[in-house]
Write a protein that holds these residues in place. Structure first.
Motif, PDB file in Angstrom:
ATOM      1  N   ARG A   1      82.794  -3.148  52.459  1.00  0.00           N
ATOM      2  CA  ARG A   1      82.388  -4.527  52.171  1.00  0.00           C
ATOM      3  C   ARG A   1      82.500  -4.885  50.685  1.00  0.00           C
ATOM      4  N   SER A   2      83.047  -3.984  49.893  1.00  0.00           N
ATOM      5  CA  SER A   2      83.242  -4.221  48.455  1.00  0.00           C
ATOM      6  C   SER A   2      81.928  -4.456  47.717  1.00  0.00           C
ATOM      7  N   GLU A   3      80.846  -3.902  48.235  1.00  0.00           N
ATOM      8  CA  GLU A   3      79.530  -4.147  47.634  1.00  0.00           C
ATOM      9  C   GLU A   3      79.073  -3.024  46.721  1.00  0.00           C
ATOM     10  N   ILE A   4      79.447  -1.782  47.009  1.00  0.00           N
ATOM     11  CA  ILE A   4      78.956  -0.673  46.189  1.00  0.00           C
ATOM     12  C   ILE A   4      79.572  -0.734  44.797  1.00  0.00           C
ATOM     13  N   ALA A   5      80.890  -0.792  44.734  1.00  0.00           N
ATOM     14  CA  ALA A   5      81.589  -0.764  43.449  1.00  0.00           C
ATOM     15  C   ALA A   5      81.904  -2.152  42.913  1.00  0.00           C
ATOM     16  N   GLY A   6      81.870  -3.185  43.780  1.00  0.00           N
ATOM     17  CA  GLY A   6      82.190  -4.534  43.324  1.00  0.00           C
ATOM     18  C   GLY A   6      83.585  -4.626  42.741  1.00  0.00           C
ATOM     19  N   SER A   7      84.553  -4.034  43.437  1.00  0.00           N
ATOM     20  CA  SER A   7      85.911  -3.952  42.895  1.00  0.00           C
ATOM     21  C   SER A   7      86.623  -5.302  42.907  1.00  0.00           C
ATOM     22  N   GLN A   8      87.481  -5.486  41.933  1.00  0.00           N
ATOM     23  CA  GLN A   8      88.388  -6.623  41.887  1.00  0.00           C
ATOM     24  C   GLN A   8      89.790  -6.094  41.624  1.00  0.00           C
ATOM     25  N   ARG A   9      90.683  -6.351  42.555  1.00  0.00           N
ATOM     26  CA  ARG A   9      92.047  -5.820  42.504  1.00  0.00           C
ATOM     27  C   ARG A   9      92.038  -4.297  42.380  1.00  0.00           C
ATOM     28  N   GLY A  10      91.104  -3.677  43.098  1.00  0.00           N
ATOM     29  CA  GLY A  10      91.041  -2.223  43.151  1.00  0.00           C
ATOM     30  C   GLY A  10      90.297  -1.558  42.020  1.00  0.00           C
ATOM     31  N   VAL A  11      89.825  -2.322  41.028  1.00  0.00           N
ATOM     32  CA  VAL A  11      89.128  -1.757  39.875  1.00  0.00           C
ATOM     33  C   VAL A  11      87.631  -2.041  40.007  1.00  0.00           C
TER      34      VAL A  11
ATOM     35  N   LEU B   1      87.798   3.549  47.568  1.00  0.00           N
ATOM     36  CA  LEU B   1      88.696   2.958  48.552  1.00  0.00           C
ATOM     37  C   LEU B   1      88.055   1.660  48.997  1.00  0.00           C
ATOM     38  N   ASP B   2      88.587   0.556  48.507  1.00  0.00           N
ATOM     39  CA  ASP B   2      87.939  -0.744  48.664  1.00  0.00           C
ATOM     40  C   ASP B   2      88.454  -1.482  49.889  1.00  0.00           C
ATOM     41  N   GLY B   3      87.525  -2.108  50.629  1.00  0.00           N
ATOM     42  CA  GLY B   3      87.905  -2.962  51.750  1.00  0.00           C
ATOM     43  C   GLY B   3      88.465  -2.222  52.938  1.00  0.00           C
ATOM     44  N   CYS B   4      88.192  -0.937  53.047  1.00  0.00           N
ATOM     45  CA  CYS B   4      88.765  -0.115  54.119  1.00  0.00           C
ATOM     46  C   CYS B   4      87.677   0.206  55.145  1.00  0.00           C
ATOM     47  N   PRO B   5      87.992   0.151  56.438  1.00  0.00           N
ATOM     48  CA  PRO B   5      87.011   0.561  57.448  1.00  0.00           C
ATOM     49  C   PRO B   5      86.477   1.952  57.158  1.00  0.00           C
ATOM     50  N   LYS B   6      85.198   2.142  57.378  1.00  0.00           N
ATOM     51  CA  LYS B   6      84.528   3.375  56.930  1.00  0.00           C
ATOM     52  C   LYS B   6      85.133   4.638  57.529  1.00  0.00           C
ATOM     53  N   ALA B   7      85.285   4.667  58.834  1.00  0.00           N
ATOM     54  CA  ALA B   7      85.761   5.893  59.478  1.00  0.00           C
ATOM     55  C   ALA B   7      87.147   6.272  58.971  1.00  0.00           C
ATOM     56  N   GLU B   8      88.047   5.311  58.938  1.00  0.00           N
ATOM     57  CA  GLU B   8      89.400   5.583  58.464  1.00  0.00           C
ATOM     58  C   GLU B   8      89.400   5.943  56.981  1.00  0.00           C
ATOM     59  N   GLY B   9      88.577   5.241  56.202  1.00  0.00           N
ATOM     60  CA  GLY B   9      88.529   5.505  54.773  1.00  0.00           C
ATOM     61  C   GLY B   9      88.021   6.890  54.440  1.00  0.00           C
ATOM     62  N   MET B  10      87.029   7.365  55.182  1.00  0.00           N
ATOM     63  CA  MET B  10      86.525   8.717  54.928  1.00  0.00           C
ATOM     64  C   MET B  10      87.614   9.754  55.143  1.00  0.00           C
ATOM     65  N   MET B  11      88.391   9.580  56.198  1.00  0.00           N
ATOM     66  CA  MET B  11      89.473  10.529  56.466  1.00  0.00           C
ATOM     67  C   MET B  11      90.563  10.436  55.403  1.00  0.00           C
ATOM     68  N   MET B  12      90.855   9.233  54.945  1.00  0.00           N
ATOM     69  CA  MET B  12      91.873   9.067  53.907  1.00  0.00           C
ATOM     70  C   MET B  12      91.454   9.755  52.615  1.00  0.00           C
ATOM     71  N   LEU B  13      90.196   9.588  52.205  1.00  0.00           N
ATOM     72  CA  LEU B  13      89.731  10.236  50.978  1.00  0.00           C
ATOM     73  C   LEU B  13      89.698  11.749  51.120  1.00  0.00           C
ATOM     74  N   LEU B  14      89.302  12.242  52.289  1.00  0.00           N
ATOM     75  CA  LEU B  14      89.293  13.688  52.507  1.00  0.00           C
ATOM     76  C   LEU B  14      90.688  14.278  52.341  1.00  0.00           C
ATOM     77  N   ARG B  15      91.689  13.579  52.875  1.00  0.00           N
ATOM     78  CA  ARG B  15      93.060  14.108  52.838  1.00  0.00           C
ATOM     79  C   ARG B  15      93.710  13.972  51.471  1.00  0.00           C
ATOM     80  N   SER B  16      93.316  12.928  50.718  1.00  0.00           N
ATOM     81  CA  SER B  16      94.100  12.606  49.520  1.00  0.00           C
ATOM     82  C   SER B  16      93.390  12.833  48.187  1.00  0.00           C
ATOM     83  N   MET B  17      92.048  12.791  48.162  1.00  0.00           N
ATOM     84  CA  MET B  17      91.361  12.791  46.869  1.00  0.00           C
ATOM     85  C   MET B  17      90.411  13.979  46.667  1.00  0.00           C
ATOM     86  N   SER B  18      90.262  14.830  47.635  1.00  0.00           N
ATOM     87  CA  SER B  18      89.435  16.047  47.562  1.00  0.00           C
ATOM     88  C   SER B  18      88.084  15.822  46.884  1.00  0.00           C
TER      89      SER B  18
END
Length: 332
Positions: A199-209, A221-238
């Motif tokens: 929901r862009s509320e924790i980090a308050g990102s604008q254009r990804g920053v 990971l801004d604006g991404c559904p939670k379940a999918e985003g968790m898996m994306m971060l696990l795979r890509s950002m350790s």
């Protein structure tokens, strides 16, 4: 005071808000605009109507009543005159603007195959003002640390809406990432933190920053559904620690379980007033029953008084802080 959210409002309403005492204006939590009905604010957990002269009153019949033109102008401003580009937000019933401020919307829903397609004839707005309060996690953070293993406990933070979960996890992210560990004498380096900010509320990102300070070693990971985003971060950002706001669906629980099994510490929030409430939610009951979380934090509030209760994975109470008055709406 950050004034960017004031620029959202039509001139009529902005003028009334600027007439409020500075202390009230700086501590506003919600501004509710309902077409042809009284203008209402929430400050310090107390609700007031606003008169035509900008005074805080309790009588709704004496309050300023926003017009249809006010509503249309507000919608233009929050959508940057491009409402058609916000179809997904309209489907969810809210728009998040730069700064992490969330605007809830009501009106007439349009259905497609029995599901909400979008909202039209929008006539109600709830502007929730996001706040960054550094140090709000000072007291709780030492309890969330596994000293022997030098890690963060898997933690679920619960409260009803508008009781401070997001403000708290924002500061937890900042401190864990920067290696400042609240009111403790721990001298660990900062950890890698991943935030799924649907929901862009924790980090308050604008254009990804990020617009808020979420720490120097934090990936968002801004604006991404939670379940999918968790898996994306696990795979890509350790990440060492994964932070996610307002879990509740079965797919959220599955992603949390996957992260825990991968050895990643998870800090999540959910709506509720107790661990027992979580057992009543099909998407979260399995996480509780299988003792996936090692710590539970329950936030409760009455006006400006906040209570914080910490329980371990066995639901044994470790500490209770409150009721106490916390300045600056710390858990707002």
């Amino acid at each position: 005071m950050t004034k960017n959210w004031l620029e959202l409002f039509p001139d009529n309403i902005k003028r009334l808000l600027l007439n409020l005492p500075m202390g009230v204006l700086e501590n506003l939590e919600e501004i509710r605009i309902r077409e042809s009905r009284p203008l209402e604010i929430n400050t310090g957990g107390k609700f007031y109507f606003i008169s035509y002269s900008g005074e805080m009153i309790l009588a709704p019949e004496e309050a300023y009543k926003p017009s249809r033109e006010d509503g249309h102008r507000l919608l233009d401003l929050i959508s940057n005159h491009s409402l058609y580009t916000m179809e997904e937000e309209l489907r969810k019933g809210f728009i998040t603007i730069p700064g992490g401020h969330r605007i809830g919307l009501t009106g007439r829903t349009v259905l497609s195959a029995g599901r909400v397609e979008h909202i039209r004839d929008i006539s109600g707005f709830n502007v929730r003002i996001a706040k960054e309060i550094k140090g709000v996690a000072d007291e709780i953070l030492p309890y969330l640390l596994d000293i022997k293993k030098k890690r963060v406990f898997h933690t679920l933070i619960m409260s009803p809406p508008q009781h401070g979960k997001t403000t708290l996890v924002r500061d937890l992210a900042r401190q864990i990432s920067s290696g400042t560990w609240g009111k403790s004498n721990i001298n660990w380096p900062g950890m890698k933190v991943g935030i799924v900010d649907e929901r862009s509320e924790i980090a308050g990102s604008q254009r990804g920053v990020p617009g808020f300070d979420v720490g120097p070693r934090t990936d968002v990971l801004d604006g991404c559904p939670k379940a999918e985003g968790m898996m994306m971060l696990l795979r890509s950002m350790s990440p060492d620690v994964l932070i996610v706001d307002e879990i509740g669906r079965p797919e959220d629980a599955e992603a949390v379980t996957e992260a825990l099994h991968a050895g990643i510490s998870v800090i999540a929030t959910a709506h509720g007033s107790s661990v027992q409430d979580m057992r009543g939610r099909p998407g979260l009951a399995g996480l509780v029953d299988n003792r996936m979380f090692e710590m539970y934090a329950v936030l409760n509030r009455s006006g400006n008084e906040r209570c914080l209760k910490l329980q371990d994975g066995e639901q044994r109470t470790l500490t209770t802080a409150g009721p106490r008055r916390l300045g600056g709406d710390v858990f707002a």
